[in-house]
Each structure stands twice: as C-alpha cells, then as structure tokens.
Design a protein around this motif. Structure first.
Motif, PDB file in Angstrom:
ATOM      1  N   LYS A 155      28.644 -40.772 104.328  1.00 53.45           N
ATOM      2  CA  LYS A 155      29.250 -40.108 103.174  1.00 53.45           C
ATOM      3  C   LYS A 155      28.431 -40.405 101.872  1.00 53.45           C
ATOM      4  N   TRP A 156      27.642 -41.451 101.538  1.00 52.20           N
ATOM      5  CA  TRP A 156      26.830 -41.577 100.731  1.00 52.20           C
ATOM      6  C   TRP A 156      25.690 -40.657 100.658  1.00 52.20           C
ATOM      7  N   GLY A 157      25.067 -40.326 101.671  1.00 46.71           N
ATOM      8  CA  GLY A 157      23.975 -39.175 101.852  1.00 46.71           C
ATOM      9  C   GLY A 157      24.332 -37.783 101.340  1.00 46.71           C
ATOM     10  N   TYR A 158      25.356 -37.323 101.888  1.00 46.32           N
ATOM     11  CA  TYR A 158      25.903 -35.920 101.608  1.00 46.32           C
ATOM     12  C   TYR A 158      26.384 -35.831  99.958  1.00 46.32           C
ATOM     13  N   GLU A 159      27.080 -36.993  99.575  1.00 47.83           N
ATOM     14  CA  GLU A 159      27.325 -37.164  98.295  1.00 47.83           C
ATOM     15  C   GLU A 159      26.184 -37.000  97.278  1.00 47.83           C
ATOM     16  N   SER A 160      25.070 -37.671  97.691  1.00 44.86           N
ATOM     17  CA  SER A 160      23.732 -37.787  96.724  1.00 44.86           C
ATOM     18  C   SER A 160      23.054 -36.306  96.882  1.00 44.86           C
ATOM     19  N   VAL A 161      23.002 -35.844  98.084  1.00 44.60           N
ATOM     20  CA  VAL A 161      22.306 -34.275  98.077  1.00 44.60           C
ATOM     21  C   VAL A 161      23.091 -33.109  97.257  1.00 44.60           C
ATOM     22  N   GLU A 162      24.468 -33.270  97.258  1.00 41.34           N
ATOM     23  CA  GLU A 162      25.464 -32.570  96.402  1.00 41.34           C
ATOM     24  C   GLU A 162      25.260 -32.710  94.837  1.00 41.34           C
ATOM     25  N   ALA A 163      24.672 -33.953  94.500  1.00 35.83           N
ATOM     26  CA  ALA A 163      24.640 -34.383  93.084  1.00 35.83           C
ATOM     27  C   ALA A 163      23.264 -34.015  92.697  1.00 35.83           C
ATOM     28  N   VAL A 164      22.245 -33.760  93.175  1.00 32.48           N
ATOM     29  CA  VAL A 164      20.894 -33.445  92.647  1.00 32.48           C
ATOM     30  C   VAL A 164      21.088 -32.034  91.997  1.00 32.48           C
ATOM     31  N   PRO A 165      20.123 -32.072  90.796  1.00 32.91           N
ATOM     32  CA  PRO A 165      20.073 -30.723  90.055  1.00 32.91           C
ATOM     33  C   PRO A 165      19.694 -29.495  91.022  1.00 32.91           C
ATOM     34  N   ARG A 166      20.356 -28.369  90.458  1.00 25.57           N
ATOM     35  CA  ARG A 166      20.103 -27.094  91.376  1.00 25.57           C
ATOM     36  C   ARG A 166      18.971 -26.637  91.363  1.00 25.57           C
ATOM     37  N   GLY A 167      18.342 -26.781  90.175  1.00 26.54           N
ATOM     38  CA  GLY A 167      16.879 -26.079  89.850  1.00 26.54           C
ATOM     39  C   GLY A 167      15.831 -26.079  90.759  1.00 26.54           C
ATOM     40  N   PRO A 168      15.259 -27.101  91.334  1.00 27.13           N
ATOM     41  CA  PRO A 168      14.523 -27.033  92.335  1.00 27.13           C
ATOM     42  C   PRO A 168      14.795 -26.232  93.752  1.00 27.13           C
ATOM     43  N   ILE A 169      16.222 -26.596  93.914  1.00 25.43           N
ATOM     44  CA  ILE A 169      16.843 -25.676  95.058  1.00 25.43           C
ATOM     45  C   ILE A 169      16.671 -24.369  95.155  1.00 25.43           C
ATOM     46  N   GLU A 170      17.216 -23.864  93.874  1.00 26.37           N
ATOM     47  CA  GLU A 170      17.126 -22.580  93.713  1.00 26.37           C
ATOM     48  C   GLU A 170      15.635 -21.979  93.728  1.00 26.37           C
ATOM     49  N   ALA A 171      14.688 -22.672  93.184  1.00 32.91           N
ATOM     50  CA  ALA A 171      13.263 -22.194  93.222  1.00 32.91           C
ATOM     51  C   ALA A 171      12.741 -22.192  94.711  1.00 32.91           C
ATOM     52  N   ALA A 172      13.250 -22.934  95.605  1.00 33.34           N
ATOM     53  CA  ALA A 172      12.743 -22.973  96.816  1.00 33.34           C
ATOM     54  C   ALA A 172      13.385 -21.936  97.391  1.00 33.34           C
ATOM     55  N   HIS A 173      14.587 -21.610  97.197  1.00 39.15           N
ATOM     56  CA  HIS A 173      15.218 -20.438  97.820  1.00 39.15           C
ATOM     57  C   HIS A 173      14.551 -19.007  97.440  1.00 39.15           C
ATOM     58  N   ALA A 174      14.326 -18.985  95.985  1.00 41.13           N
ATOM     59  CA  ALA A 174      13.498 -17.836  95.669  1.00 41.13           C
ATOM     60  C   ALA A 174      12.315 -17.504  96.273  1.00 41.13           C
ATOM     61  N   ALA A 175      11.491 -18.596  96.525  1.00 41.07           N
ATOM     62  CA  ALA A 175      10.201 -18.621  96.906  1.00 41.07           C
ATOM     63  C   ALA A 175      10.237 -18.154  98.873  1.00 41.07           C
TER      64      ALA A 175
END
Length: 272
Positions: A155-175
């Motif tokens: 539970k703590w893990g998936y809540e932490s993943v969902e709370a991280v800023p989306r910028g780096p995630i979107e950049a990795a997707h765009a790449a």
C-alpha cells in the motif's frame, strides 16, 4: 448588518447521514462498554498492583539470565530482519504494478484488494496458520512478518509511486521508453527515498511484533518472556523487559536517524 444591507445569510446544509453515523457509532461504543464484564471497582487497586509487580520485577533483577536474554533477542532481530527482506522482495514489484498507470485495471484492483486483506489479519493469526506447515520455529515468525509486511509495504509503495511528479514520467514516455524503463528512470529516482524510509519503518514494526509472536512459541525473546511469566519468576521477567525496552529503543533511534537522513537528503537535492 448583512440583513440591513440586503444580503441573505447562507442556510446551513443539513447532513442527516453524518448525524445518523455519529449516533450509530456512539450507540455501538456505549453497548460495547455495557456488554463487557468488567469489575470497575478493581480499577482503584490497579496503581497499587502495578507498584507491587514493578517491585518484584525490578527491585532485584536476576542478571544471570542476561546472556540468554540477549541471545533470544538476537533471534528476534533475525526474525524481524528476514521477514522485512522477504516482504520487500515481494511487495516492491507488486506495488509498482498496483500503481495507477503501470498495470491493467483488473490487476491493480486485485492487488489493492489483496493488500487490504493482508493488512486486516494480525501477524499472530498468520503465524498460527503458517506453523501448521513449518512448525514452531523462528522461520514461522519470519514468514508471518513477511506476509503481513507485504500488505503494508504494498500500500505504501503504490501510494508513493502515484505521488511522484509526472514530469520525468512523461519525459520517459516521450522518449519511447517501455513501462520498465519508465519505472526505472522516471519513477524510481523520485520514489526511492520514500521506499527506503518505509522499509526501515517496517523493520521497526517487525522488531516489536517479533516479541509478540514469541507468545505462540516460535522462539525469540517473546517465547522466553512467556515461559518465565507463567512460572512467576518475576526477577527474570524484569531482566527480559529491560532488554526488550533497551533494544527496541535503540532500533527505533537508529532507524529513525537513517530515515531522517534519507528524507532530508532528498529535500536538499531538490533545493539545489
């Protein structure tokens, strides 16, 4: 003043559902107290009894049992450590799959329901189920702690993943990164400090829980404490309690210090 100015005061909304819930909870609490067969008159004797047993345990502790107490405490720490490592290995990948955006909806709901189900069952109940297979050994306690830890760390893990800023995630997707690459380069560098903090905190919990699991005979300091309490050897019980308190405080202090360093380090890096 508002009425003279021509403004109408807002009408307070009624919330019958909230009122009914409060009354229902109050009724349940009252009925619970009335249904318990408690001799309330004996509460006046409680301070005196605590002083009497405190004197029996700590007035003249039996320090001859200290080496055995330290050895059994070490076994409890081993139990807590193995349980923590196993729960980390199982819960970490499952928590990533349970996070929104990284796993199919059916799998995400299934894993979250599993985490909730595991958290609803105390470690001692899990240990009773596990011991039918593994027997009364410290490994039984470690497995029980591992299973229960999967529920909390997941539970703590998936809540932490969902709370991280989306910028780096979107950049990795765009790449053009795959899901694994997005998790590795877009999520993990941001979520790692929180994961480390949760892992250390779970170890603290397991250290305390390992002493409780000793009550069912899986070994460790709890097993020793139960045995000497049953035989009313209070001087030995006093030594065991001193060891448990000191070790627990030291583990909490060390873990808390490391967690603060991890958290502050992340804040300092973000400010640079």
């Amino acid at each position: 003043m508002s009425a003279r100015a021509g403004f109408a005061l807002p009408v307070r909304r009624r919330q019958p559902g909230k009122t009914i819930a409060v009354l229902g909870i109050t009724a349940i609490v009252v009925l619970a107290f009335w249904s318990i067969d408690v001799n309330w008159a004996r509460l006046a004797d409680l301070p005196g009894e605590l002083l009497r047993y405190g004197g029996l345990m700590f007035a003249a502790p039996n320090w001859e049992k200290l080496p055995e107490a330290l050895w059994q405490t070490w076994r409890s720490l081993e139990m807590a450590w193995v349980g923590t490592i196993l729960s980390i290995l199982i819960a970490t990948p499952l928590s990533l799959l349970a996070a929104r955006g990284f796993g199919p909806t059916w799998l995400r709901m299934l894993l979250r329901g599993l985490f909730s189900l595991i958290r609803a069952v105390p470690e001692i109940i899990i240990a009773i189920v596990v011991l039918s297979v593994t027997g009364l050994t410290p490994f039984t306690g470690a497995l029980a702690l591992a299973v229960n830890g999967v529920g909390t760390l997941g539970k703590w893990g998936y809540e932490s993943v969902e709370a991280v800023p989306r910028g780096p995630i979107e950049a990795a997707h765009a790449a053009g990164g795959t899901t694994t690459e997005v998790l590795r380069w877009g999520v993990w560098p941001q979520a790692a400090p929180a994961f480390w903090s949760f892992w250390l905190y779970r170890f603290e919990i397991n250290v305390r829980s390992s002493a409780v699991l000793g009550l069912i005979g899986v070994g460790g300091i709890g097993d020793m404490l139960t045995s000497y309490t049953q035989y009313r050897e209070w001087s030995t019980v006093g030594v065991l309690l001193i060891v448990v308190i000191v070790v627990t405080v030291l583990v909490d202090w060390a873990s808390g210090t490391i967690r603060r360093r991890i958290t502050r380090g992340r804040i300092a890096r973000a400010a640079q």
